[in-house]
Every structure is written in structure tokens, then in C-alpha cells.
Design a protein around this motif. Structure first.
Motif, mmCIF file in Angstrom:
data_model
loop_
_atom_site.group_PDB
_atom_site.id
_atom_site.type_symbol
_atom_site.label_atom_id
_atom_site.label_comp_id
_atom_site.label_asym_id
_atom_site.label_seq_id
_atom_site.Cartn_x
_atom_site.Cartn_y
_atom_site.Cartn_z
ATOM 1 N N MET A 1 -20.038 -3.187 5.184
ATOM 2 C CA MET A 1 -19.230 -2.483 4.044
ATOM 3 C C MET A 1 -20.077 -1.527 3.294
ATOM 4 O O MET A 1 -21.308 -1.985 2.963
ATOM 5 N N ASP A 2 -19.534 -0.423 3.122
ATOM 6 C CA ASP A 2 -20.497 0.530 2.469
ATOM 7 C C ASP A 2 -20.118 0.529 1.005
ATOM 8 O O ASP A 2 -19.123 1.005 0.572
ATOM 9 N N PHE A 3 -21.060 0.333 0.102
ATOM 10 C CA PHE A 3 -20.762 -0.007 -1.273
ATOM 11 C C PHE A 3 -20.848 1.161 -2.043
ATOM 12 O O PHE A 3 -20.654 1.456 -3.194
ATOM 13 N N GLY A 4 -21.419 2.387 -1.379
ATOM 14 C CA GLY A 4 -21.333 3.592 -2.082
ATOM 15 C C GLY A 4 -20.079 4.109 -2.208
ATOM 16 O O GLY A 4 -20.066 5.202 -3.004
ATOM 17 N N LYS A 5 -19.142 3.682 -1.571
ATOM 18 C CA LYS A 5 -17.761 4.164 -1.635
ATOM 19 C C LYS A 5 -17.203 3.808 -3.322
ATOM 20 O O LYS A 5 -16.404 4.053 -3.561
ATOM 21 N N LEU A 11 -18.013 9.826 -1.399
ATOM 22 C CA LEU A 11 -17.370 8.880 -0.476
ATOM 23 C C LEU A 11 -16.138 8.439 -1.055
ATOM 24 O O LEU A 11 -15.396 7.780 -0.603
ATOM 25 N N PHE A 12 -15.669 8.798 -2.305
ATOM 26 C CA PHE A 12 -14.373 8.330 -2.789
ATOM 27 C C PHE A 12 -13.318 9.056 -2.065
ATOM 28 O O PHE A 12 -13.207 10.185 -1.195
ATOM 29 N N VAL A 56 -9.389 1.130 -8.853
ATOM 30 C CA VAL A 56 -9.565 -0.222 -8.145
ATOM 31 C C VAL A 56 -9.010 -0.317 -6.883
ATOM 32 O O VAL A 56 -9.229 -0.609 -5.934
ATOM 33 N N VAL A 57 -7.507 0.039 -7.363
ATOM 34 C CA VAL A 57 -6.539 0.179 -5.877
ATOM 35 C C VAL A 57 -7.196 1.119 -4.717
ATOM 36 O O VAL A 57 -7.188 0.680 -3.662
ATOM 37 N N GLY A 58 -7.808 2.362 -5.252
ATOM 38 C CA GLY A 58 -8.204 3.444 -4.310
ATOM 39 C C GLY A 58 -9.467 2.629 -3.611
ATOM 40 O O GLY A 58 -9.903 2.869 -2.612
ATOM 41 N N ALA A 59 -10.344 2.050 -4.647
ATOM 42 C CA ALA A 59 -11.570 1.431 -4.050
ATOM 43 C C ALA A 59 -11.393 0.444 -2.838
ATOM 44 O O ALA A 59 -11.943 0.120 -1.991
ATOM 45 N N LEU A 60 -10.359 -0.491 -3.149
ATOM 46 C CA LEU A 60 -9.965 -1.704 -2.163
ATOM 47 C C LEU A 60 -9.411 -0.807 -1.031
ATOM 48 O O LEU A 60 -9.847 -1.282 0.256
#
Length: 77
Positions: A1-5, A11-12, A56-60
């Protein structure tokens, strides 16, 4: 999992980018309103909650969504 996102704008996904931009623009507008002593509109604080929820929705989606297979990027020239 790439937390850089979660913290690297490059990375967004589009939802995260829109939310990030919205947070910055809303914050900038609030700073300007305070500088010129304009009263903050009723409910203005809800903007931040909406931008944060969208992020948050986009990150998920970005973290757990199906990744694009390599070599299958859509570039239109």
C-alpha cells in the motif's frame, strides 16, 4: 500500500485533488475575509468538513481501488 497517495499531490486522484484545492482556496478566502474584516458567512465552516470528507473518500478509492495495469494508460495526443 502506497501511503504517499495520502500526502503527495502528484499521486492524488481527481477527487483528492479537487478536495485539496478546495481546502486551500477556502482557507485563502477565509484569510482574506479576516484581513478585510468581512464577517465569515454562516455555515462557512461546513466547507472544510465537506472538502475533508471528499478527500477521505478519494483517498479510500485511491488506496483500495483497482490499480490501472501498467502499460494501459490512456494518453490522448
Amino acid at each position: 500500500m502506497d501511503f504517499g497517495k495520502l500526502y503527495r499531490p502528484t499521486l492524488f486522484n481527481s477527487w483528492q485533488f479537487i478536495a485539496f484545492t478546495g481546502l486551500i482556496m477556502s482557507g485563502g478566502a477565509e484569510v482574506i475575509m479576516r484581513l478585510i474584516q468581512y464577517p465569515r458567512p454562516a455555515g462557512y465552516g461546513w466547507l472544510y468538513l465537506c472538502w475533508a470528507a471528499l478527500f477521505v473518500v478519494g483517498a479510500l478509492v485511491n488506496l483500495f481501488g483497482k490499480p490501472t495495469p501498467h502499460g494501459h494508460h490512456h494518453h490522448h495526443h
